[in-house]
Scaffold this motif. Structure first.
Motif, mmCIF file in Angstrom:
data_model
loop_
_atom_site.group_PDB
_atom_site.id
_atom_site.type_symbol
_atom_site.label_atom_id
_atom_site.label_comp_id
_atom_site.label_asym_id
_atom_site.label_seq_id
_atom_site.Cartn_x
_atom_site.Cartn_y
_atom_site.Cartn_z
ATOM 1 N N ALA A 91 53.199 75.888 40.750
ATOM 2 C CA ALA A 91 53.571 77.209 40.259
ATOM 3 C C ALA A 91 53.896 77.171 38.766
ATOM 4 N N GLU A 92 54.560 76.110 38.332
ATOM 5 C CA GLU A 92 54.896 75.948 36.917
ATOM 6 C C GLU A 92 53.638 75.808 36.063
ATOM 7 N N MET A 93 52.664 75.063 36.579
ATOM 8 C CA MET A 93 51.430 74.844 35.836
ATOM 9 C C MET A 93 50.613 76.118 35.696
ATOM 10 N N LYS A 94 50.760 77.040 36.647
ATOM 11 C CA LYS A 94 49.964 78.262 36.642
ATOM 12 C C LYS A 94 50.525 79.342 35.719
ATOM 13 N N LEU B 180 47.042 71.976 29.278
ATOM 14 C CA LEU B 180 45.677 71.560 29.559
ATOM 15 C C LEU B 180 44.873 71.265 28.298
ATOM 16 N N GLU B 181 45.476 71.468 27.147
ATOM 17 C CA GLU B 181 44.763 71.243 25.872
ATOM 18 C C GLU B 181 44.694 69.759 25.531
ATOM 19 N N SER C 90 49.570 59.157 38.029
ATOM 20 C CA SER C 90 49.514 59.920 36.792
ATOM 21 C C SER C 90 48.199 60.672 36.762
ATOM 22 N N LEU C 91 48.229 61.910 36.277
ATOM 23 C CA LEU C 91 47.012 62.698 36.121
ATOM 24 C C LEU C 91 46.950 63.223 34.697
ATOM 25 N N SER C 92 45.885 62.870 33.986
ATOM 26 C CA SER C 92 45.665 63.382 32.632
ATOM 27 C C SER C 92 45.177 64.825 32.726
ATOM 28 N N LEU C 93 45.981 65.755 32.242
ATOM 29 C CA LEU C 93 45.619 67.168 32.345
ATOM 30 C C LEU C 93 44.492 67.525 31.381
ATOM 31 N N GLN D 236 42.336 74.990 39.536
ATOM 32 C CA GLN D 236 42.007 75.000 40.963
ATOM 33 C C GLN D 236 41.794 73.580 41.474
ATOM 34 N N ARG D 237 41.119 72.773 40.703
ATOM 35 C CA ARG D 237 40.884 71.382 41.109
ATOM 36 C C ARG D 237 42.184 70.575 41.105
ATOM 37 N N ILE D 238 42.977 70.765 40.070
ATOM 38 C CA ILE D 238 44.234 70.012 39.943
ATOM 39 C C ILE D 238 45.200 70.375 41.064
ATOM 40 N N THR D 239 45.362 71.661 41.319
ATOM 41 C CA THR D 239 46.303 72.079 42.362
ATOM 42 C C THR D 239 45.835 71.640 43.746
ATOM 43 N N SER D 240 44.527 71.631 43.978
ATOM 44 C CA SER D 240 44.015 71.145 45.265
ATOM 45 C C SER D 240 44.325 69.664 45.452
ATOM 46 N N LEU D 241 44.225 68.903 44.380
ATOM 47 C CA LEU D 241 44.556 67.474 44.444
ATOM 48 C C LEU D 241 46.006 67.278 44.875
#
Length: 361
Positions: A349-352, A360-361, A176-179, A227-232
């Protein structure tokens, strides 16, 4: 508060990915065992979350994703990173704890160490709860590890016997990643949320980070956070690592992933994959229930990646189910099936998309 919620499987065909060291009482002193959970049903091999996070960090460091890894410093019996989430991407997403010694001898030793040039000064104890969470990876079924006997015989004299364990299974993990937490740094006086001391607060101000005064936090711009999230996630799709690769060569990149952006940190897919005779089995009723019960909490499509050739019958079940009305949530989210790497790419792609920046809020 939104999270990327995921499940993944690793196909350990004949592996010893996480070892526990020497086994007492075995016939050879240099007998090496694998980590297992012992239950009444049998032995469940596992990979610790610490080991998986280490593999992921190493993959990211060696990648071309632009990943910025924090330096690690050592003081006698403790080690820690630079603990600067503004500068270092892994400090941001993997968390940290930093409590520098205030003894004059320790301070003098730090100042004399030339390898610490550029270190961020730390004036107070700071900790950061990891936005990225991962479970222990556990075999989906009990197995009995195999003891493999070998010898070292390339030297003069008698051969040197040795022995190690390995297993054949499928390992399942959750993450899980907290956005919201990714790229957001608090300065509250609370364990896990005292991310910034005065030095780091000054840096946040100097770099014009967004101030969330009510939350006592600073936040990076959205493009940097993405950028950090997508790299992960790119690293997760291509992860490498594990013990005994020279003799077992296990590909630890996921053969199956299930991904979605959800409200809340509870995992909604944890019971979707079961097992039948030691092989993964899709529990369609559990998947249907998740889509119904958590309809209001699923805010993206459900991205499923399944490698062709791996439990092909189960992939076909997913493919057929995805074409039915039951595979859609009431708010119109649907299952999209592809390869695991494509599933991560589609999520990214969806996140972007600009309309999804609210995640991200």
């Amino acid at each position: 508060m939104t999270y990327v919620t995921g499940l993944f499987l690793i196909d350990a065909n004949a592996s010893a990915l996480n070892n526990l060291g020497a086994i007492e009482g075995e016939r050879y002193d240099n007998s090496t065992g694998v980590k297992v959970i012992r239950t009444n049903e049998g032995f469940y091999p596992y990979i610790s979350a610490q080991a998986f996070r280490y593999w992921l960090r190493q993959t990211l460091q060696q990648s071309d994703f632009g990943w910025k890894s924090a330096p690690v410093y050592r003081e006698e019996k403790i080690a820690y990173t630079d603990a600067n989430p503004i500068k270092w991407w892994d400090d941001d997403l993997f968390g940290y704890m930093r409590a520098p010694s205030k003894r004059e001898s320790a301070k003098a030793k730090r100042e004399a160490d030339s390898s610490r040039m550029g270190e961020t000064e730390t004036t107070d104890t700071i900790t950061r709860t990891s936005p990225f969470r991962v479970s222990t990876l556990v075999s989906i079924a009990p197995v009995r590890p195999t003891n493999d006997f070998g010898v070292m015989s390339r030297q003069d004299g008698d051969p040197v016997p040795h022995e190690h364990q390995f297993y054949r299974t499928t390992l399942q993990g959750l993450f899980s990643l907290s956005l919201k937490s990714s790229g957001t740094f608090w300065y509250k006086k609370k364990t896990g949320f005292r991310n910034l001391d005065d030095v780091r607060i000054d840096q946040a101000k100097a770099e014009n980070l967004e101030l969330l005064e009510d939350e006592k936090a600073y936040r990076l711009p959205k493009d940097q956070r993405l950028q950090r999230i997508t790299s992960l996630f790119e690293g997760m799709a291509k992860i490498e690592g594990g013990a005994k690769l020279s003799i077992h060569y296990t590909d630890v990149s996921p053969v199956v992933v299930i991904l979605a952006v959800t409200k809340g940190g509870n995992h909604i897919f944890s019971h979707v994959i079961g097992e039948n005779k030691g092989r993964p089995e899709v529990n369609l009723e559990a998947l249907k229930e998740s889509l119904q019960i958590f309809n209001d909490e699923i805010v993206s499509d459900i991205f499923i990646g399944w490698v062709r050739g791996y439990s092909e019958e189960e992939r076909n079940k997913i493919e057929a189910f995805a074409k039915t009305a039951e595979a859609k949530t009431e708010n119109g989210k649907e299952i999209k099936l592809s390869h695991p790497r494509e599933a991560f790419k589609n999520l990214i792609a969806e996140m972007k998309k600009p309309e999804n920046s609210v995640w991200l809020e």
